[in-house]
Design a protein around this motif. Structure first.
Motif, PDB file in Angstrom:
ATOM      1  N   GLN A  16       8.987  -0.481  -6.399  1.00  0.00           N
ATOM      2  CA  GLN A  16       9.039   0.833  -5.757  1.00  0.00           C
ATOM      3  C   GLN A  16      10.322   1.576  -6.148  1.00  0.00           C
ATOM      4  O   GLN A  16      10.288   2.766  -6.463  1.00  0.00           O
ATOM      5  CB  GLN A  16       8.938   0.707  -4.241  1.00  0.00           C
ATOM      6  CG  GLN A  16       8.838   2.048  -3.559  1.00  0.00           C
ATOM      7  CD  GLN A  16       8.572   1.929  -2.076  1.00  0.00           C
ATOM      8  OE1 GLN A  16       8.904   0.927  -1.446  1.00  0.00           O
ATOM      9  NE2 GLN A  16       7.976   2.947  -1.508  1.00  0.00           N
ATOM     10  N   ARG A  23      10.643   8.345 -11.914  1.00  0.00           N
ATOM     11  CA  ARG A  23       9.535   9.271 -11.714  1.00  0.00           C
ATOM     12  C   ARG A  23       9.615  10.477 -12.658  1.00  0.00           C
ATOM     13  O   ARG A  23       8.628  10.833 -13.302  1.00  0.00           O
ATOM     14  CB  ARG A  23       9.491   9.742 -10.262  1.00  0.00           C
ATOM     15  CG  ARG A  23       8.334  10.655  -9.988  1.00  0.00           C
ATOM     16  CD  ARG A  23       8.264  11.067  -8.532  1.00  0.00           C
ATOM     17  NE  ARG A  23       7.115  11.928  -8.313  1.00  0.00           N
ATOM     18  CZ  ARG A  23       6.809  12.455  -7.157  1.00  0.00           C
ATOM     19  NH1 ARG A  23       7.542  12.206  -6.092  1.00  0.00           N
ATOM     20  NH2 ARG A  23       5.753  13.234  -7.042  1.00  0.00           N
ATOM     21  N   ARG A  33       2.113  11.004 -10.607  1.00  0.00           N
ATOM     22  CA  ARG A  33       1.187  10.405  -9.635  1.00  0.00           C
ATOM     23  C   ARG A  33       1.214  11.127  -8.293  1.00  0.00           C
ATOM     24  O   ARG A  33       0.370  10.900  -7.454  1.00  0.00           O
ATOM     25  CB  ARG A  33       1.530   8.937  -9.421  1.00  0.00           C
ATOM     26  CG  ARG A  33       1.365   8.128 -10.671  1.00  0.00           C
ATOM     27  CD  ARG A  33       1.598   6.696 -10.352  1.00  0.00           C
ATOM     28  NE  ARG A  33       2.079   5.975 -11.504  1.00  0.00           N
ATOM     29  CZ  ARG A  33       2.119   4.668 -11.573  1.00  0.00           C
ATOM     30  NH1 ARG A  33       1.715   3.944 -10.567  1.00  0.00           N
ATOM     31  NH2 ARG A  33       2.571   4.085 -12.653  1.00  0.00           N
ATOM     32  N   GLY A  34       2.222  11.936  -8.082  1.00  0.00           N
ATOM     33  CA  GLY A  34       2.290  12.731  -6.864  1.00  0.00           C
ATOM     34  C   GLY A  34       2.985  12.016  -5.718  1.00  0.00           C
ATOM     35  O   GLY A  34       3.233  10.805  -5.752  1.00  0.00           O
ATOM     36  N   ASP A  35       3.280  12.797  -4.713  1.00  0.00           N
ATOM     37  CA  ASP A  35       3.978  12.276  -3.544  1.00  0.00           C
ATOM     38  C   ASP A  35       3.137  11.264  -2.778  1.00  0.00           C
ATOM     39  O   ASP A  35       3.671  10.330  -2.177  1.00  0.00           O
ATOM     40  CB  ASP A  35       4.386  13.419  -2.616  1.00  0.00           C
ATOM     41  CG  ASP A  35       5.432  14.325  -3.243  1.00  0.00           C
ATOM     42  OD1 ASP A  35       6.202  13.841  -4.107  1.00  0.00           O
ATOM     43  OD2 ASP A  35       5.476  15.509  -2.884  1.00  0.00           O
ATOM     44  N   ASP A  36       1.806  11.439  -2.768  1.00  0.00           N
ATOM     45  CA  ASP A  36       0.940  10.510  -2.044  1.00  0.00           C
ATOM     46  C   ASP A  36       1.056   9.089  -2.593  1.00  0.00           C
ATOM     47  O   ASP A  36       1.016   8.127  -1.828  1.00  0.00           O
ATOM     48  CB  ASP A  36      -0.513  10.957  -2.101  1.00  0.00           C
ATOM     49  CG  ASP A  36      -0.793  12.160  -1.222  1.00  0.00           C
ATOM     50  OD1 ASP A  36       0.038  12.463  -0.341  1.00  0.00           O
ATOM     51  OD2 ASP A  36      -1.845  12.797  -1.420  1.00  0.00           O
ATOM     52  N   PHE A  37       1.194   8.966  -3.910  1.00  0.00           N
ATOM     53  CA  PHE A  37       1.337   7.642  -4.505  1.00  0.00           C
ATOM     54  C   PHE A  37       2.538   6.918  -3.913  1.00  0.00           C
ATOM     55  O   PHE A  37       2.453   5.756  -3.525  1.00  0.00           O
ATOM     56  CB  PHE A  37       1.480   7.739  -6.025  1.00  0.00           C
ATOM     57  CG  PHE A  37       1.812   6.423  -6.678  1.00  0.00           C
ATOM     58  CD1 PHE A  37       0.819   5.495  -6.925  1.00  0.00           C
ATOM     59  CD2 PHE A  37       3.111   6.107  -7.032  1.00  0.00           C
ATOM     60  CE1 PHE A  37       1.114   4.274  -7.515  1.00  0.00           C
ATOM     61  CE2 PHE A  37       3.424   4.898  -7.623  1.00  0.00           C
ATOM     62  CZ  PHE A  37       2.411   3.983  -7.858  1.00  0.00           C
ATOM     63  N   ALA A  39       4.168   7.719  -1.111  1.00  0.00           N
ATOM     64  CA  ALA A  39       4.037   7.590   0.350  1.00  0.00           C
ATOM     65  C   ALA A  39       3.134   6.416   0.721  1.00  0.00           C
ATOM     66  O   ALA A  39       3.329   5.786   1.761  1.00  0.00           O
ATOM     67  CB  ALA A  39       3.493   8.879   0.936  1.00  0.00           C
ATOM     68  N   GLN A  40       2.159   6.117  -0.125  1.00  0.00           N
ATOM     69  CA  GLN A  40       1.210   5.034   0.146  1.00  0.00           C
ATOM     70  C   GLN A  40       1.475   3.814  -0.741  1.00  0.00           C
ATOM     71  O   GLN A  40       0.606   2.967  -0.925  1.00  0.00           O
ATOM     72  CB  GLN A  40      -0.213   5.539  -0.080  1.00  0.00           C
ATOM     73  CG  GLN A  40      -0.593   6.678   0.809  1.00  0.00           C
ATOM     74  CD  GLN A  40      -1.914   7.310   0.410  1.00  0.00           C
ATOM     75  OE1 GLN A  40      -2.584   6.859  -0.505  1.00  0.00           O
ATOM     76  NE2 GLN A  40      -2.277   8.362   1.099  1.00  0.00           N
ATOM     77  N   ASP A  43       0.633   0.190   0.671  1.00  0.00           N
ATOM     78  CA  ASP A  43      -0.804  -0.062   0.788  1.00  0.00           C
ATOM     79  C   ASP A  43      -1.440  -0.274  -0.586  1.00  0.00           C
ATOM     80  O   ASP A  43      -2.238  -1.194  -0.772  1.00  0.00           O
ATOM     81  CB  ASP A  43      -1.503   1.091   1.501  1.00  0.00           C
ATOM     82  CG  ASP A  43      -1.112   1.194   2.964  1.00  0.00           C
ATOM     83  OD1 ASP A  43      -0.674   0.179   3.545  1.00  0.00           O
ATOM     84  OD2 ASP A  43      -1.242   2.302   3.527  1.00  0.00           O
ATOM     85  N   ARG A  44      -1.092   0.566  -1.542  1.00  0.00           N
ATOM     86  CA  ARG A  44      -1.649   0.438  -2.893  1.00  0.00           C
ATOM     87  C   ARG A  44      -1.203  -0.869  -3.553  1.00  0.00           C
ATOM     88  O   ARG A  44      -1.986  -1.542  -4.215  1.00  0.00           O
ATOM     89  CB  ARG A  44      -1.229   1.624  -3.754  1.00  0.00           C
ATOM     90  CG  ARG A  44      -1.876   2.918  -3.329  1.00  0.00           C
ATOM     91  CD  ARG A  44      -1.293   4.080  -4.131  1.00  0.00           C
ATOM     92  NE  ARG A  44      -1.823   5.337  -3.700  1.00  0.00           N
ATOM     93  CZ  ARG A  44      -2.732   6.036  -4.363  1.00  0.00           C
ATOM     94  NH1 ARG A  44      -3.220   5.578  -5.491  1.00  0.00           N
ATOM     95  NH2 ARG A  44      -3.153   7.187  -3.892  1.00  0.00           N
TER      96      ARG A  44
END
Length: 71
Positions: A16, A23, A33-37, A39-40, A43-44
């Motif tokens: 991470q 990035r 990959r965006g902020d969601d990548f 943030a999650q 989980d991923r």
């Protein structure tokens, strides 16, 4: 000496940190990959670990003593 090793759960914090630190470099070459990548990420990462343990995929990481994740 750097060593290629099978990715495991203990690598998650270093992977991470590598993703965050690099990035902008990757976004300049491939789609971000965006902020969601990020943030999650946990989980991923856990899903990828489960797929690896089930024999669906294999993930590797280059590690060294002085730097937990090189690549």
């Amino acid at each position: 000496m750097p060593e290629l090793t099978w990715l495991h759960a203990g690598h998650a914090p270093a992977v991470q940190a590598f993703e965050l630190a690099n990035r902008a470099y990757f976004a300049a070459s491939v789609c971000d990959r965006g902020d969601d990548f990020l943030a999650q990420f946990t989980d991923r990462y856990n899903v990828l670990q489960a797929e690896q343990e089930a024999g669906i995929c294999a993930f590797y990481v280059l590690v060294a003593e002085e730097d937990p994740v090189l690549l």
